[in-house]
Design an enzyme around this catalytic site. Structure first.
Site, PDB file in Angstrom:
ATOM      1  CG  ASP A   1      -1.779   1.037   1.378  1.00 37.49           C
ATOM      2  OD1 ASP A   1      -3.209   0.553   1.170  1.00 37.49           O
ATOM      3  OD2 ASP A   1      -1.635   2.233   1.476  1.00 37.49           O
ATOM      4  CB  ILE A   2       1.021   4.586  -2.112  1.00 29.07           C
ATOM      5  CG1 ILE A   2       1.291   3.390  -3.195  1.00 29.07           C
ATOM      6  CG2 ILE A   2       1.748   5.832  -2.053  1.00 29.07           C
ATOM      7  CD1 ILE A   2       0.754   4.300  -4.464  1.00 29.07           C
TER       8      ILE A   2
ATOM      9  CD  GLU B   1      -4.500   3.828  -1.276  1.00 28.86           C
ATOM     10  OE1 GLU B   1      -4.636   4.144   0.147  1.00 28.86           O
ATOM     11  OE2 GLU B   1      -5.358   4.034  -1.905  1.00 28.86           O
TER      12      GLU B   1
END
Length: 335
Positions: free
Chosen positions: A183-184, A226
């Site tokens: 996950d960003i 994301e």
């Protein structure tokens, strides 16, 4: 008999690393192609005892390689100036034909090659990016922004892997899979601060960095927002953790620049073993998701894993010395 003491002395530098983190078959070959050192995985791969392997005059007596039907003579791997990688080679031995990723690293002394460190990862049944998706269905299974496969592609891939694994014998290394979720970090802040076009740029660029760190036998997906997934084929948990940390480090070091503005970007990651033969392989994906959440709750920009019992952080000191923010650089180990 050739004196290979100098060769074995060169290999000694790699030995602890090889025994601790190389989970594939590896062999040390002298300049004649004779096996002077091998691990148990190599013995299991060739179905030949280690002593018998070392008695052979050359590795070519045990296995012959080709690339797309063109022979790859062993001598080509024994006279390298630099490291060589082949993402898809064929190997024919007494037990049949198999496909491999091959890494060959030459040992030099006084300007001469004295031997080669050879690593072989079996990927029989794999194709580029690990998928057999046909052109007619690829669009429906591809995320248009990132260029990676989407959630539908993930479902299709799990079915394909199950079919492929069912054809492999019990105990075959190709049956072992792992899954990575990432996950960003603070992605909403990226959108709010720099705008949605910048957010799209970050997603596309992260996808490119992730894909560039995947082998041909691995498959990357963007499953929404994301969030990304990578399925590591023929890879145990320990190997997937090493790969995950390398991806994390690569994203942290990459300079994200949109319309002249630098955007700091890091990712959090979670890893778990993946049993694609299970009634519900999504349970393993859920465990990797829980590991991802563990990373986010413990400072982000790091890797965690689920060992089937509980959640743990993963620590790995890369050759660059890079470590997650706020973390001391530990020894290479699964914590």
């Amino acid at each position: 008999m050739r004196d290979n003491s100098a060769l074995l002395q060169h290999f000694k530098i790699f030995e602890d690393f090889a025994k601790g983190t190389v989970l594939d078959a590896f062999m040390v070959l002298d300049v004649d192609g004779k096996v002077v050192k091998a691990n148990q995985q190599a013995s299991a791969m060739l179905k030949v005892g280690t002593k018998q392997m070392m008695k052979a005059g050359s590795l070519e007596e045990l296995i012959k390689f080709d690339i797309d039907g063109s022979p790859l003579p062993l001598k080509d791997l024994l006279n390298l100036e630099n490291f060589r990688r082949e993402d898809l080679i064929n190997g024919v031995s007494a037990i049949g034909a198999n496909k491999f990723v091959m890494l060959a690293y030459p040992f030099h002394e006084a300007g001469q090659v004295i031997g080669t460190f050879l690593i072989l990862r079996e990927i029989t049944g794999e194709t580029s990016q690990g998928s057999k998706l046909t052109a007619s269905t690829t669009k429906a299974k591809t995320d248009m922004l990132s260029g990676l496969f989407n959630r539908n592609g993930l479902e299709e891939h799990l079915k394909e892997r199950k079919q492929a694994i069912e054809s492999l014998p019990e105990g075959d290394s190709g049956r072992t899979h792992s899954v990575l979720m990432m996950d960003i970090d603070f992605f909403k802040k990226v959108n709010d601060t720099y705008g949605h076009p910048a957010g799209d740029y970050v997603i596309k660029t992260v996808a490119q960095v992730v894909k560039s760190h995947c082998r041909q036998s691995d498959t990357a997906f963007r499953i929404g927002g994301e969030e990304f997934v990578v399925v590591f084929n023929a890879t145990p948990l320990e190997g997937a953790l090493v790969a995950a940390e390398k991806v994390r480090n690569a994203v942290q070091k990459y300079r994200f620049e949109f319309e002249g503005t630098h955007i700091p970007v890091t990712i959090s990651l979670g890893v778990a073993s993946l049993d694609v033969l299970a009634t519900d392989p999504h349970a393993d994906i859920t465990r990797s998701d829980a590991a991802l959440y563990h990373s986010k709750q413990n400072g982000r920009n790091r890797v965690s894993f689920h060992d089937g019992i509980g959640l743990q952080p993963y620590h790995w000191e890369l050759s660059t010395g890079a470590t997650p923010a706020g973390q001391a650089a530990p020894k290479p180990a699964v914590a």
